[in-house]
Design an enzyme around this catalytic site. Structure first.
Site, short mmCIF file in Angstrom:
data_model
loop_
_atom_site.label_atom_id
_atom_site.label_comp_id
_atom_site.label_asym_id
_atom_site.label_seq_id
_atom_site.Cartn_x
_atom_site.Cartn_y
_atom_site.Cartn_z
N ASP A 197 22.05 -21.45 14.40
CA ASP A 197 21.19 -21.79 15.54
C ASP A 197 21.15 -23.30 15.77
O ASP A 197 20.50 -23.77 16.70
CB ASP A 197 19.77 -21.22 15.37
CG ASP A 197 19.19 -21.45 14.00
OD1 ASP A 197 19.80 -22.18 13.19
OD2 ASP A 197 18.11 -20.88 13.71
N SER A 208 17.27 -30.02 3.24
CA SER A 208 17.23 -29.34 4.54
C SER A 208 17.37 -30.36 5.68
O SER A 208 16.69 -31.38 5.70
CB SER A 208 15.91 -28.57 4.69
OG SER A 208 15.84 -27.89 5.93
N PHE A 209 18.29 -30.05 6.61
CA PHE A 209 18.49 -30.85 7.83
C PHE A 209 18.00 -29.99 8.98
O PHE A 209 18.56 -28.92 9.23
CB PHE A 209 19.98 -31.16 8.02
CG PHE A 209 20.59 -31.94 6.88
CD1 PHE A 209 20.73 -33.32 6.96
CD2 PHE A 209 21.04 -31.29 5.73
CE1 PHE A 209 21.30 -34.03 5.91
CE2 PHE A 209 21.61 -32.00 4.68
CZ PHE A 209 21.74 -33.37 4.77
N VAL A 252 16.09 -26.94 -9.34
CA VAL A 252 16.68 -26.68 -8.02
C VAL A 252 16.31 -27.84 -7.11
O VAL A 252 15.14 -28.19 -6.99
CB VAL A 252 16.15 -25.36 -7.41
CG1 VAL A 252 16.77 -25.13 -6.03
CG2 VAL A 252 16.44 -24.18 -8.33
N HIS A 275 13.19 -18.01 5.46
CA HIS A 275 11.76 -18.18 5.74
C HIS A 275 10.86 -17.25 4.93
O HIS A 275 9.65 -17.48 4.87
CB HIS A 275 11.46 -17.96 7.23
CG HIS A 275 12.08 -18.96 8.14
ND1 HIS A 275 11.88 -20.32 8.01
CD2 HIS A 275 12.92 -18.81 9.21
CE1 HIS A 275 12.55 -20.95 8.95
NE2 HIS A 275 13.19 -20.07 9.69
N HIS A 292 16.13 -24.61 11.79
CA HIS A 292 14.76 -24.48 11.29
C HIS A 292 14.69 -24.90 9.82
O HIS A 292 15.61 -24.64 9.05
CB HIS A 292 14.26 -23.04 11.44
CG HIS A 292 14.25 -22.57 12.86
ND1 HIS A 292 15.30 -21.89 13.43
CD2 HIS A 292 13.32 -22.71 13.84
CE1 HIS A 292 15.02 -21.62 14.70
NE2 HIS A 292 13.84 -22.11 14.97
N ARG A 328 20.25 -19.76 21.81
CA ARG A 328 19.14 -19.22 22.60
C ARG A 328 17.78 -19.78 22.15
O ARG A 328 16.87 -19.95 22.97
CB ARG A 328 19.17 -17.69 22.46
CG ARG A 328 18.13 -16.98 23.30
CD ARG A 328 18.29 -15.48 23.14
NE ARG A 328 17.04 -14.81 23.48
CZ ARG A 328 16.80 -13.54 23.31
NH1 ARG A 328 17.73 -12.77 22.79
NH2 ARG A 328 15.65 -13.01 23.65
#
Length: 488
Positions: A265, A198-199, A194, A142, A179, A271
């Site tokens: 995550d 993203s999944f 590049v 991020h 995320h 969590r």
């Protein structure tokens, strides 16, 4: 030459620093570097250390970090400490440090170790000294050019990819964190060198980006791929789309190196997460990435039920090594965390999978349509190869006096009390705001401001490479696709 041909066993290099588990984001904060130490201890007790080369990463320098990040942002990270925060209140606001991304003891050293492992892994791959490099302390996807975000301060992934681009014409980035990998996508949004895939969970969820329609811009159009998912995705649904999409990407893009961010995550029971993957389902992505027999950098990322993070990354290390390990956990320093079952693998919950087969098929077909828009993979250009970030004798060998390590000097003030390592749900409300519009207005303003300040620095990778080749100078990848883009 290290590269294995076919499906044989691969050579794996693994990066770990014993101090990483001592860094502490603060009471109630869900990000716990201690999970890296738990992972390391578990894989040691499984005996996996015998099958791979283990390195202590060098501490990445400020100069290495500014290959992507702005000078003023890195200078700020170097300077700020819990005891001088009051002097930096304006800069803390500007650089988004203080809430989700707190100031803690040893913050910059933590960033140095996380980044050092990822960059050293990229260098090792570039030198063809390994087939796969693993840095579970990396994957902090991020972080932006001039801004911390989502528990991430320095974007080790972008820096590692810039290193890979010195030797590889095209690099593929795959992100299976729950995320969206916004920081990496943003860095490379306008280049075709590049491709980011993203999944992620999409819709009223941090960071609020990663729409199906976000496909890249300029030269990078169609080189950003986003698969937005709903709550409750399970192993079967994930597996049905992951392999076909990555196979199509490989066919159309033909990268020569792959970076896989393995954020844990996305596991059941996380969590902060809302997916329903098991460790085996998550690790299937590693298996798929391996089958293409390309240099592979495996990184960590999110993961906030730390006993499951350790399970997941231990198993994925074993998958990298083609090594079967028993479900019965070996005794280890953190054995009590893994009760009551003391098993490696986890069961999915009974949560509803809101990703219907029709929805998944529709998104998959839309992405296939976009991938068909790609031109045939461009040929490799002949160009001077820039100097490696890590020299042969600098970071890889353990030349430091262990008595002078940071843990001896300062770990006392960084070690958290035992209960802080618990996974209990009532641990506090701290942490990432999983709402799309969290501080979005302020963030856009900051990004626009940064845009103005750094306009002169922004150039396309290829144009810079050409000018450097003509002048005979060393290529500096800084500015490679560093356009600061507002959230959609």
């Amino acid at each position: 030459m290290a590269y294995s041909q076919g499906g044989g066993k691969k050579k794996v290099c693994y990066y770990y620093d014993g101090d990483i588990g001592n860094y502490y984001y603060g009471q109630g904060h869900p990000m716990k570097p201690h999970r890296i130490r738990m992972t390391h201890n578990l894989l040691l007790n499984y005996g996996l250390y015998r099958k791979m080369e283990i390195y202590r990463p060098h501490k990445a320098t400020a100069e290495e970090m500014t290959k992507y990040h702005s000078d003023e942002y890195i200078k700020f990270l170097r300077s700020i400490r819990p005891d001088n925060m009051s002097e930096y209140s304006k800069q803390m606001q500007r650089f988004n440090v203080g809430e989700d991304c707190p100031v803690f003891d040893g913050l910059f050293e933590f960033c140095q170790l996380s980044t050092g492992g990822s960059v050293a892994g990229a260098v090792k791959l570039n030198r063809q000294q390994t087939d796969m490099a693993v840095n579970w302390a990396g994957g902090l996807h991020h972080a932006k050019k001039s801004e911390a975000s989502g528990f991430c301060y320095v974007n080790d992934i972008v820096l590692a990819i810039l290193e890979l681009l010195k030797y590889h014409q095209r690099v593929l980035y795959i992100d299976i964190d729950i995320h969206h990998g916004d920081g990496v996508e943003e860095a490379f949004y306008t280049t075709d060198r590049v491709m980011t895939v993203s999944f992620h969970k999409y819709g009223e969820y941090f960071p609020g980006t990663g729409d199906l329609r976000d496909i890249g811009a300029g030269k990078g159009k169609y080189y950003a791929v986003n698969f937005p998912m709903r709550d409750g995705i399970d192993d079967e649904s994930y597996g049905q789309i992951f392999k076909p999409i990555i196979s199509k990407v490989m066919e159309m893009y033909q990268p020569s190196a792959v970076v896989l961010q393995c954020g844990a995550d996305s596991l059941s029971g996380d969590r902060l997460g809302c997916f329903n993957l098991t460790v085996k389902g998550h690790a299937k992505c590693v298996e798929v990435a391996k089958t293409f027999n390309l240099p592979l950098l495996m990184l960590g990322g999110g993961g906030y039920t730390i006993r499951n993070v350790a399970r997941c990354w231990t198993y994925e290390t074993a998958v990298a090594l083609d090594c079967e390990i028993p479900n019965e956990l070996p005794y280890n320093d953190y054995f009590e965390y893994f009760g009551p079952d003391f098993k490696l693998h986890i069961s999915p919950s009974n949560m509803t999978n809101q990703n219907t087969p029709e929805y998944m098929e529709k998104i998959k077909q839309r992405l296939f349509e976009n991938l068909r828009m790609l031109p045939h993979a461009p040929g490799v250009q002949m160009q001077a190869i820039p100097e490696d970030a890590v020299h042969e004798d600098s970071g890889d060998e353990d030349g430091e006096d262990p008595d002078k390590r940071i843990s001896i000097r300062a770990s006392d003030k960084r070690i958290a009390c035992d209960e802080e390592f618990s996974d209990s749900e009532d641990e506090g409300e701290g942490g990432r705001r999983n709402v799309a519009d969290h501080k979005k207005g302020a963030k856009k303003a900051r990004i626009e401001e940064d845009k103005k300040e750094t306009e002169d620095k922004k150039t396309d990778v290829k144009e810079e490479d050409k000018s450097k080749d003509n002048s005979g100078e060393k290529t500096d990848p800084k500015g490679a696709k560093s356009e600061q883009l507002s959230n959609p």
